[in-house]
Design a protein around this motif. Structure first.
Motif, short mmCIF file in Angstrom:
data_model
loop_
_atom_site.label_atom_id
_atom_site.label_comp_id
_atom_site.label_asym_id
_atom_site.label_seq_id
_atom_site.Cartn_x
_atom_site.Cartn_y
_atom_site.Cartn_z
N LEU A 3 52.82 61.13 146.81
CA LEU A 3 53.31 59.96 147.55
C LEU A 3 53.44 60.27 149.03
CD1 LEU A 3 54.33 57.07 147.52
CD2 LEU A 3 56.61 57.93 146.99
N CYS A 4 53.83 61.49 149.35
CA CYS A 4 53.98 61.91 150.75
C CYS A 4 52.62 61.86 151.46
CB CYS A 4 54.56 63.32 150.80
SG CYS A 4 54.98 63.87 152.47
N PHE A 5 51.59 62.40 150.82
CA PHE A 5 50.26 62.40 151.44
C PHE A 5 49.68 60.99 151.51
CE2 PHE A 5 50.23 66.99 150.18
CZ PHE A 5 50.08 67.49 151.47
N LEU A 6 50.02 60.15 150.54
CA LEU A 6 49.58 58.75 150.60
C LEU A 6 50.20 58.04 151.80
CD1 LEU A 6 48.11 56.30 149.38
CD2 LEU A 6 50.15 55.89 147.97
N GLN A 7 51.48 58.30 152.05
CA GLN A 7 52.14 57.70 153.21
C GLN A 7 51.54 58.22 154.51
OE1 GLN A 7 56.26 58.63 154.32
NE2 GLN A 7 56.63 56.45 154.54
N ILE A 8 51.26 59.51 154.56
CA ILE A 8 50.63 60.09 155.75
C ILE A 8 49.31 59.38 156.03
CG2 ILE A 8 49.43 62.15 156.62
CD1 ILE A 8 51.62 63.82 155.23
N PHE A 9 48.51 59.17 154.99
CA PHE A 9 47.22 58.50 155.16
C PHE A 9 47.42 57.09 155.70
CE2 PHE A 9 44.00 55.60 153.50
CZ PHE A 9 42.85 56.17 154.03
N CYS A 10 48.37 56.34 155.11
CA CYS A 10 48.62 54.95 155.54
C CYS A 10 49.06 54.89 157.00
CB CYS A 10 49.68 54.30 154.65
SG CYS A 10 49.13 53.91 152.99
N PHE A 20 39.50 55.42 158.33
CA PHE A 20 39.81 55.68 156.93
C PHE A 20 39.09 56.94 156.46
CE2 PHE A 20 42.18 52.00 156.85
CZ PHE A 20 42.61 51.64 155.59
N LEU A 21 37.81 57.07 156.82
CA LEU A 21 37.04 58.25 156.41
C LEU A 21 37.57 59.51 157.11
CD1 LEU A 21 33.41 56.79 156.41
CD2 LEU A 21 34.79 57.44 154.42
N LYS A 22 37.91 59.37 158.39
CA LYS A 22 38.39 60.54 159.13
C LYS A 22 39.68 61.09 158.54
CE LYS A 22 40.32 60.34 163.33
NZ LYS A 22 41.46 61.29 163.35
N PHE A 23 40.59 60.21 158.18
CA PHE A 23 41.86 60.69 157.64
C PHE A 23 41.76 61.11 156.18
CE2 PHE A 23 43.61 58.61 161.44
CZ PHE A 23 44.30 59.70 161.93
N LEU A 24 40.73 60.63 155.49
CA LEU A 24 40.47 61.18 154.16
C LEU A 24 40.08 62.65 154.27
CD1 LEU A 24 38.55 58.37 152.23
CD2 LEU A 24 40.79 59.33 151.67
N ILE A 25 39.26 62.97 155.27
CA ILE A 25 38.88 64.37 155.50
C ILE A 25 40.09 65.19 155.91
CG2 ILE A 25 37.47 65.90 156.95
CD1 ILE A 25 35.45 63.59 157.16
N THR A 26 40.88 64.65 156.84
CA THR A 26 42.09 65.35 157.30
C THR A 26 43.03 65.65 156.14
OG1 THR A 26 41.95 64.24 159.45
CG2 THR A 26 44.05 65.25 158.88
N LEU A 27 43.25 64.65 155.28
CA LEU A 27 44.15 64.83 154.15
C LEU A 27 43.59 65.81 153.13
CD1 LEU A 27 45.95 61.54 153.07
CD2 LEU A 27 46.86 63.56 154.15
N SER A 28 42.27 65.76 152.91
CA SER A 28 41.68 66.69 151.95
C SER A 28 41.88 68.13 152.38
CB SER A 28 40.18 66.39 151.79
OG SER A 28 39.47 66.68 152.99
N LEU A 29 41.92 68.36 153.70
CA LEU A 29 42.20 69.70 154.21
C LEU A 29 43.69 70.04 154.09
CD1 LEU A 29 39.97 69.68 157.43
CD2 LEU A 29 39.54 70.95 155.32
#
Length: 305
Positions: free
Chosen positions: A94-101, A151-160
């Motif tokens: 949930l924390c990473f989901l909020q970071i993405f949003c 959206f794509l950029k932060f998907l990469i950031t979060l995956s790291l």
């Protein structure tokens, strides 16, 4: 050798025991959430339902209001739960989901404001070419690109970030923050920090360049143009400039708050200012544009009376 692990939850340490006062804070945040949701949704409906508002400026505004709803949905329900709760923990997912949003909201907001500044530049500096250079198709493409790109950029950031080995799970904030999570990582994660710095620089420079270019050109026209031209520039740019400055102030403080020692600032003030651009901006924009844009104001009046 530093021990590392993958924590299943994070602790938000910025909350403090406020006793019965938390119920008052809960009601204030809930009322703000309802007001933001109503104001932005109301203006989205007005723009979509009135063909006279199907112009580039109002379509960019519609994208801005949609983003306000998106960012508010990523923050307010989370805040309401944490305020009323006695234990301020949040699951890692949930924390990473909020970071993405929240991160995608901030970046899309900044780019939306950049597109709106470019639109104002074309309207003021190139009025005869405006309809050919800012068509409906271009507006749709510009809007789709900024949403998809971030959206794509932060998907990469979060995956790291998700894979990082952590040496702690205490975040000194009232909501999840990617930089504060990265600060918890064990030594040896230089690649992630370099990527984060590079991505953050791009996220700032990409919208900042057209904003500076547009307003330099607008100022040039204002100083060399007639009184009528200056009045037109002021009336059309004021809401955008105020919104841009308001958002920039909040972002600057949040950057200072997370990257530098702010212990000398009272904790309550730090919390309020860290939430400033996530709460005031979505509430401020529909009020500012609703009051300042004459077409929207007239339609709103016709609905009320």
């Amino acid at each position: 050798m530093v021990n590392s692990t993958q924590f299943s939850y994070f602790i938000l340490s910025a909350y403090f025991n406020s006793g019965l006062l938390k119920y008052l804070v809960f009601m204030i945040i809930l009322l703000l959430f309802v007001a933001i949701g109503f104001a932005n949704f109301f203006l989205i409906v007005i723009i979509c339902m009135n063909r006279s508002l199907h112009e580039p400026m109002y379509l960019f505004l519609c994208s801005l209001f949609v983003n306000e709803l998106y960012g508010s949905a990523g923050l307010f329900p989370f805040l309401l739960v944490q305020i009323i709760s006695d234990t301020h923990t949040v699951s890692a997912s949930l924390c990473f989901l909020q970071i993405f949003c929240l991160y995608s909201y901030v970046s899309v907001e900044f780019c939306n404001l950049a597109l709106m500044s470019y639109d104002r530049y074309l309207a003021i500096c190139c009025p005869l070419q405006y309809n050919t250079r800012m068509t409906f198709n271009k507006v749709a493409v510009f809007t789709a690109v900024i949403w998809l790109y971030f959206f794509l950029k932060f998907l990469i950031t979060l995956s790291l970030s998700i894979r990082l080995p952590l040496c702690g799970n205490i975040i000194n904030s009232v909501y999840c923050h990617n930089y504060l999570v990265v600060k918890l990582t064990c030594p040896g994660t230089r690649v992630n920090k370099i990527f984060g710095l590079f991505a953050g620089t791009i996220a700032v420079l990409v919208p900042l360049i057209p904003i500076l270019f547009s307003y330099m050109k607008i100022l040039k026209v204002c100083f060399s143009g007639s009184k009528e031209t200056r009045q037109k520039a002021v009336s059309t740019c004021t809401p955008h400039l105020v919104s841009l400055l308001n958002f920039s102030f909040g972002c600057c403080f949040e950057t200072l708050h997370t990257r530098f020692d702010m212990t000398s600032v009272p904790s309550v003030l730090r919390i309020i200012l860290s939430l400033y651009f996530l709460i005031i901006q979505p509430l401020f924009n529909p009020i500012m544009y609703g009051l300042r844009m004459s077409k929207i104001r007239k339609i709103c009046k016709s609905l009320v009376y």
